[in-house]
Motif scaffolding. Structure first.
Motif, mmCIF file in Angstrom:
data_model
loop_
_atom_site.group_PDB
_atom_site.id
_atom_site.type_symbol
_atom_site.label_atom_id
_atom_site.label_comp_id
_atom_site.label_asym_id
_atom_site.label_seq_id
_atom_site.Cartn_x
_atom_site.Cartn_y
_atom_site.Cartn_z
ATOM 1 N N ARG A 169 0.825 -1.203 0.000
ATOM 2 C CA ARG A 169 0.000 0.000 0.000
ATOM 3 C C ARG A 169 0.868 1.266 0.000
ATOM 4 N N SER A 170 1.824 1.312 0.876
ATOM 5 C CA SER A 170 2.642 2.518 0.992
ATOM 6 C C SER A 170 3.523 2.720 -0.233
ATOM 7 N N GLU A 171 4.076 1.620 -0.776
ATOM 8 C CA GLU A 171 4.972 1.756 -1.921
ATOM 9 C C GLU A 171 4.219 2.270 -3.146
ATOM 10 N N ILE A 172 3.027 1.700 -3.403
ATOM 11 C CA ILE A 172 2.258 2.108 -4.593
ATOM 12 C C ILE A 172 1.824 3.564 -4.468
ATOM 13 N N LEU A 173 1.256 3.932 -3.323
ATOM 14 C CA LEU A 173 0.787 5.301 -3.158
ATOM 15 C C LEU A 173 1.939 6.294 -3.161
ATOM 16 N N LYS A 174 3.047 5.893 -2.569
ATOM 17 C CA LYS A 174 4.213 6.767 -2.561
ATOM 18 C C LYS A 174 4.716 7.008 -3.984
ATOM 19 N N SER A 175 4.768 5.941 -4.790
ATOM 20 C CA SER A 175 5.225 6.077 -6.181
ATOM 21 C C SER A 175 4.283 6.965 -6.975
ATOM 22 N N MET A 176 2.976 6.739 -6.841
ATOM 23 C CA MET A 176 2.009 7.528 -7.608
ATOM 24 C C MET A 176 1.999 8.995 -7.162
ATOM 25 N N LEU A 177 2.174 9.232 -5.864
ATOM 26 C CA LEU A 177 2.225 10.611 -5.389
ATOM 27 C C LEU A 177 3.426 11.339 -5.983
ATOM 28 N N SER A 178 4.551 10.651 -6.012
ATOM 29 C CA SER A 178 5.746 11.252 -6.605
ATOM 30 C C SER A 178 5.543 11.508 -8.092
ATOM 31 N N PHE A 179 4.883 10.569 -8.771
ATOM 32 C CA PHE A 179 4.610 10.708 -10.207
ATOM 33 C C PHE A 179 3.695 11.898 -10.483
ATOM 34 N N MET A 180 2.624 12.044 -9.689
ATOM 35 C CA MET A 180 1.692 13.149 -9.887
ATOM 36 C C MET A 180 2.340 14.486 -9.532
ATOM 37 N N SER A 181 3.223 14.487 -8.543
ATOM 38 C CA SER A 181 3.940 15.721 -8.210
ATOM 39 C C SER A 181 4.835 16.156 -9.368
ATOM 40 N N ALA A 182 5.455 15.177 -10.031
ATOM 41 C CA ALA A 182 6.280 15.496 -11.200
ATOM 42 C C ALA A 182 5.430 16.102 -12.315
ATOM 43 N N HIS A 183 4.220 15.555 -12.526
ATOM 44 C CA HIS A 183 3.317 16.121 -13.527
ATOM 45 C C HIS A 183 2.903 17.544 -13.157
#
Length: 729
Positions: free
Chosen positions: A141-155
């Motif tokens: 849970r934490s790894e997936i959400l952490k990755s997606m949050l970082s991805f959306m922040s980059a966008h």
């Protein structure tokens, strides 16, 4: 996604390099060079932002998730394998303990001890396995959400950077747009001045004499001894003649199909060839260049040019024997010489700009067209050609996203406009379309977007307006049957009606030998035979009165069908808004369609409107006749020209076995016979040339485009051709 994104950035970099090269080539024009350089710098910065986005995606998603898969999931899989192994050992111990006989005490004790040890080990391993499951689930849970949050922040960062970049560029773009408007006005004034000079020179000089330059120079600085157009006979079975640009350079005879094409070598070394006159073939002014391996048959435009080319080849042969210089030096001089072809190509953007400004002025003269149809922004520069409305650049982008089956967007300043499309735009307009598509906006209490509204608000409104048609006034359920419209007449009746009308005096002069000419001769023949009224509607023609309002009580398909005959574009647009099928078939009238009714009504603009909205140009009625058949029978040359441009099948025969060409020949309509045979000749030439290199197709398109423009914009020229022909006869 990452790999495709990187490939996209690489392709964009190549595009930016092309823009920079274009800026360097335009170094004599400060405005163009400065603008292109500024635009390329900004776009290059956007590419760097995009590259950074994909790098962050690589780190935030791909790297983190791969680490999670390789390390954490691998540990879980190892624990699972161990758990399954111990489980199997426990099952074996249970089975062995159950099989021991009670009278063998020693074996009973041994099996019991093994079972106890195995069961204890199993419980420990099972506890570890459950721990691994819980840890993995929590970390997943934490790894997936952490990755997606970082991805959306980059966008978020990427789009903020782009917004800031182009916000700084916007004032410059606005200033440039104003300068381009002024340039358009100056260009129009310059065009008028040049036309006046052209007219003055034309009145004072005689252009009938052949003033072609016949000089050749074996010592030319660019290495080109002589150059010009010649006809070349192909080596295929058809022996077709094609016009090519020939030149003698570097002891070789070469030709080009287009200016930018690489030269094709006809003779590798002029020292090994000879040249001679050819008087034994059907064409005049021919000569042959013969080498040890092949021969090339050529034709000049006149006897003077033939003698000049023969003399140039002979002189080049003699010079080649004496020449001792380095050929590479000549190639360098040739590559550094200026070319006249670039001057001709440079005039195209200016011509297109003038055409675009003319279209803008004509369309904006219609009521309501000086503002965007959907948001009201002033001075719109885009249009939807199937709806007949003007749009601002933002609304035009939304219209493009709807798909061409809803809206076909074209620029009023950057694209070229056919005359029938301009007439279509002038027949409709924002006022007419908004009365149809926004009939219930006020009653429903919907707020129309303003120029400063958010794009999401505009997009929602435009989709509701054109796709869902929420604001269109629905027709009542009860309808009264209309009076019957004009029925599609059988072919014999149409022929009788046509024979009763006055035929063009030019028809009697049409002959097979006069029509079956080369592509260049067909252009002159078409110019001398087409009448003024063949490609455009007469200005003083009395049109049918508009369809009465109770026609809206018709079913949408029938309303479209009736309005097409009456040339009533607003009623046709209303029928389409109510859901009319553009290819609706009237079973009671020989299965005719609205497009066939438009042909019978005699309106070129009505046909264009239906075709732009998806009408099938090859639909045939119960008698096997399509729109091209009916236009041919009625002698509507403009419609025939339009249908041929839109891919109508001219080989289709009706139930009597007649195709459009045979119908036109029987009616002795020289104009339509010429068009149909020219189109057929174009097909044959295209088939003989293959998919690449279609000279017949280019000539065919030029003729149709030139005469469409002439009939709509300069009908006096066609009058002049007609009068000159009558004087000759």
């Amino acid at each position: 996604m990452i790999d495709t994104g990187k490939a996209f950035c690489a392709a964009n970099k190549q595009f930016m390099n092309g823009i920079r090269d274009l800026a360097q080539y335009s170094n004599k024009d400060l405005l163009v060079e400065t603008s292109l350089t500024k635009f390329s710098d900004n776009l290059q910065e956007m590419i760097s932002y995009h590259t950074t986005l994909f790098d962050q995606t690589q780190r935030s998603i791909k790297a983190q998730l791969q680490t999670f898969v390789k390390e954490d999931i691998r540990k879980f899989k190892d624990a699972k394998k161990q758990f399954e192994k111990v489980s199997e050992e426990k099952e074996n111990a249970l089975a062995k303990n159950a099989q021991v006989q009670r009278n063998k005490q020693h074996e009973v004790e041994e099996a019991t001890n093994i079972l106890t040890a195995t069961r204890k080990c199993f419980r420990h391993i099972a506890l570890d396995y459950v721990l691994q499951i819980n840890v993995l689930q929590s970390k997943r849970r934490s790894e997936i959400l952490k990755s997606m949050l970082s991805f959306m922040s980059a966008h978020l960062t990427f789009f903020h950077q782009g917004y800031d970049l182009f916000s700084e560029l916007k004032p410059y773009m606005n200033d440039l747009g104003a300068q381009l408007d002024r340039l358009g006005v100056d260009a129009a004034k310059e065009k008028r001045d040049m036309e006046q000079k052209h007219s003055t020179i034309q009145q004072k000089q005689d252009f009938s004499s052949d003033d072609t330059k016949l000089e050749y120079n074996v010592d030319a600085a660019n290495g080109i001894v002589m150059e010009g157009y010649l006809f070349k006979r192909a080596s295929n079975a058809f022996k077709t003649w094609n016009r090519r640009w020939f030149s003698i350079q570097n002891n070789q005879l070469v030709y080009q199909k287009k200016f930018k094409d690489n030269p094709t070598v006809v003779v590798e070394d002029l020292r090994l060839c000879t040249v001679k006159h050819c008087e034994d073939i059907e064409r005049r002014f021919c000569f042959e260049v013969v080498s040890p391996t092949k021969s090339c048959m050529l034709q000049a435009d006149s006897e003077k040019l033939r003698q000049a080319w023969i003399k140039a080849v002979q002189t080049s042969i003699a010079t080649a024997y004496r020449e001792k210089g380095d050929e590479s030096e000549k190639l360098e001089k040739k590559s550094s010489s200026p070319s006249t072809g670039s001057l001709e190509s440079g005039s195209e953007p200016k011509e297109k700009l003038l055409k675009g400004e003319s279209a803008l002025q004509q369309v904006q003269c219609i009521a309501g067209n000086i503002t965007c149809c959907d948001c009201g922004l002033a001075d719109p520069r885009w249009a939807s050609i199937n709806l007949g409305i003007t749009l601002c650049i933002e609304c035009s982008g939304i219209h493009r996203s709807l798909g061409v089956h809803f809206s076909k967007v074209r620029s009023l300043t950057l694209d070229t406009w056919e005359p029938e499309l301009l007439k279509l735009m002038c027949e409709l307009g924002n006022g007419v379309i908004n009365r149809i598509y926004e009939a219930k906006v006020e009653r429903m209490g919907v707020k129309k977007p303003q120029p400063g509204s958010q794009r999401q608000e505009k997009e929602a409104y435009i989709r509701a307006k054109y796709v869902e048609r929420k604001f269109v006034e629905r027709q009542p359920a009860s309808v009264s049957p209309p009076e019957p419209g004009p029925k599609v007449l059988p072919l014999s009746q149409e022929e009788k009606r046509l024979s009763g009308t006055e035929k063009s005096p030019l028809a009697a002069r049409s002959s097979d030998s006069g029509i079956q000419r080369s592509a260049d001769d067909s252009r002159e023949h078409l110019a001398s035979t087409l009448s003024t009224n063949s490609l455009c509607e007469p200005e003083g023609e009395k049109r049918d009165p508009p369809v009465p309002r109770d026609s809206t009580q018709l079913r949408p398909g029938l309303q479209l069908y009736r309005a097409a005959y009456k040339k009533n574009l607003p009623d046709m647009a209303e029928a389409l808004a109510h859901g009319a099928e553009v290819n609706w078939v009237n079973a009671e009238e020989n299965k005719a369609t609205p497009l066939i009714q438009a042909v019978l009504g005699g309106s070129l603009v009505t046909c264009e409107f239906l075709l732009q909205n998806g009408a099938n140009v090859n639909h045939r009625d119960v008698k096997g006749r399509g729109p091209l058949h009916h236009a041919t029978v009625l002698g509507h040359t403009g419609q025939v020209c339009l249908f041929l441009k839109r891919g109508a099948n001219q080989h289709a025969a009706d139930e009597d076995g007649k195709d459009p060409l045979s119908i036109a020949v029987e009616a002795a309509n020289a104009d339509i016979v010429t068009l149909l045979r020219l189109a057929r000749m174009n097909e044959e030439m295209r088939e003989s040339e293959g998919l690449f290199g279609q000279p017949g197709d280019e000539t065919y398109q030029d003729i149709f485009r030139d005469f469409s423009q002439m009939a709509s914009n300069n009908p006096e020229k066609l009058n002049r051709f007609q009068q000159s022909d009558s004087q000759k006869s």
